[in-house]
Design a protein around this motif. Sequence first.
Motif, short mmCIF file in Angstrom:
data_model
loop_
_atom_site.label_atom_id
_atom_site.label_comp_id
_atom_site.label_asym_id
_atom_site.label_seq_id
_atom_site.Cartn_x
_atom_site.Cartn_y
_atom_site.Cartn_z
N ALA A 294 0.83 -1.20 0.00
CA ALA A 294 0.00 0.00 0.00
C ALA A 294 0.87 1.26 0.00
N VAL A 295 1.91 1.27 0.81
CA VAL A 295 2.79 2.43 0.86
C VAL A 295 3.48 2.63 -0.49
N ARG A 296 3.98 1.55 -1.05
CA ARG A 296 4.65 1.66 -2.35
C ARG A 296 3.71 2.18 -3.43
N ALA A 297 2.51 1.64 -3.47
CA ALA A 297 1.55 2.08 -4.49
C ALA A 297 1.19 3.55 -4.30
N ALA A 298 1.05 3.98 -3.05
CA ALA A 298 0.73 5.37 -2.77
C ALA A 298 1.85 6.29 -3.26
N LEU A 299 3.09 5.92 -2.98
CA LEU A 299 4.23 6.73 -3.42
C LEU A 299 4.36 6.74 -4.93
N ASP A 300 4.14 5.59 -5.54
CA ASP A 300 4.23 5.52 -7.01
C ASP A 300 3.17 6.42 -7.65
N TYR A 301 1.99 6.44 -7.06
CA TYR A 301 0.93 7.29 -7.60
C TYR A 301 1.31 8.76 -7.45
N LEU A 302 1.85 9.11 -6.29
CA LEU A 302 2.28 10.50 -6.09
C LEU A 302 3.32 10.92 -7.13
N LEU A 303 4.28 10.05 -7.40
CA LEU A 303 5.31 10.39 -8.37
C LEU A 303 4.76 10.51 -9.78
N ALA A 304 3.74 9.69 -10.07
CA ALA A 304 3.12 9.75 -11.41
C ALA A 304 2.12 10.89 -11.53
N HIS A 305 1.61 11.36 -10.39
CA HIS A 305 0.61 12.44 -10.38
C HIS A 305 1.04 13.49 -9.35
N PRO A 306 2.12 14.20 -9.60
CA PRO A 306 2.64 15.13 -8.60
C PRO A 306 1.67 16.26 -8.28
N VAL A 307 1.80 16.74 -7.07
CA VAL A 307 0.96 17.85 -6.62
C VAL A 307 1.62 19.14 -7.08
N ALA A 308 0.87 19.97 -7.73
CA ALA A 308 1.42 21.22 -8.27
C ALA A 308 1.79 22.17 -7.13
#
Length: 308
Positions: A294-308
């Motif tokens: 879960a942590v890995r998937a959350a981080l991967d999503y953040l990197l693929a969809h960065p917060v502006a």
Amino acid sequence: MTQERFHPIGTPGQHWGDAEKAQWLAAQSIKRRYADEVESRIDALRGRFEVIEYGRLDYAPDHYPLYALRSRDWSDALPVALVTGGVHGYETSGVQGALDFAAGAAQDYAGRVNLLIAPCVSPWAYERIHRWNRDAIDPNRSFRTDSPSGEAAALMRLVEPLLGRIALHIDLHETTDTDETEFRPALAARDGKPFEPGEIPDGFYLVDDTENPQPGFQQAVIEAVAEVTHIAPADAHGEIIGSPVVAPGIIRYPLKALGLCAGMTGARYTTTTEVYPDSPRATPAQCNAAQVAAVRAALDYLLAHPVA
């Protein structure tokens, strides 16, 4: 249906007072050691992380230092991700999953994400395998101004300088059979309310934020965890623990309004994980691995969809 269930402490219909809380506290005993199972693992990570003692619980005669792991290569140019575990001390995989992630997969994010990991927010409760702190307070309903929980208040002080910069917060939890047999009846007794029986979901699920829903983010985490352990189905009412299922394995709470840990940062991406360690279909190792996934998937999503 509301069902009256006898609880050995208190009088039905009446809130606990000091005497009842003292009776409850006297019944608690140490069942495992924070120093052996948590502090020793944190010490082993000092070469990889900066170890921060961000507070101390003085629950005489016991004293518990509170630790967080911080990326050594911290950079203001990188997004900040917060991982928390053990807000409820009895939820073992939240603690051990956070430590497993720190000891292994975290190195894959070096130089890409600033990590702040608080693996065991409630060490007194971890030792006693309990939901509440020493004062019979649930830390995970206490993340608010003037918190009555020392555990919650200390964590809020730790993250306060980072508010507005935290892009992701994943809070690692479990739902167990003892929620229904022990902790919910105790909660009803403490608050002078009748016990209302519920149904424990068999499998992993997530709690999204009603005020900031992120369905794509939640779905990415569910899909990753489904490769490790099974996802909890909805019950006959289309719910999980009394909340409507908005997508397979996903419900929503108003995180900040309820004083939940995952609602304290205002991050774009927030979620609370829930594994089910009492399932005949899951092992403790699987539960820990599900938290890491879960942590890995959350981080991967953040990197693929960065917060502006």
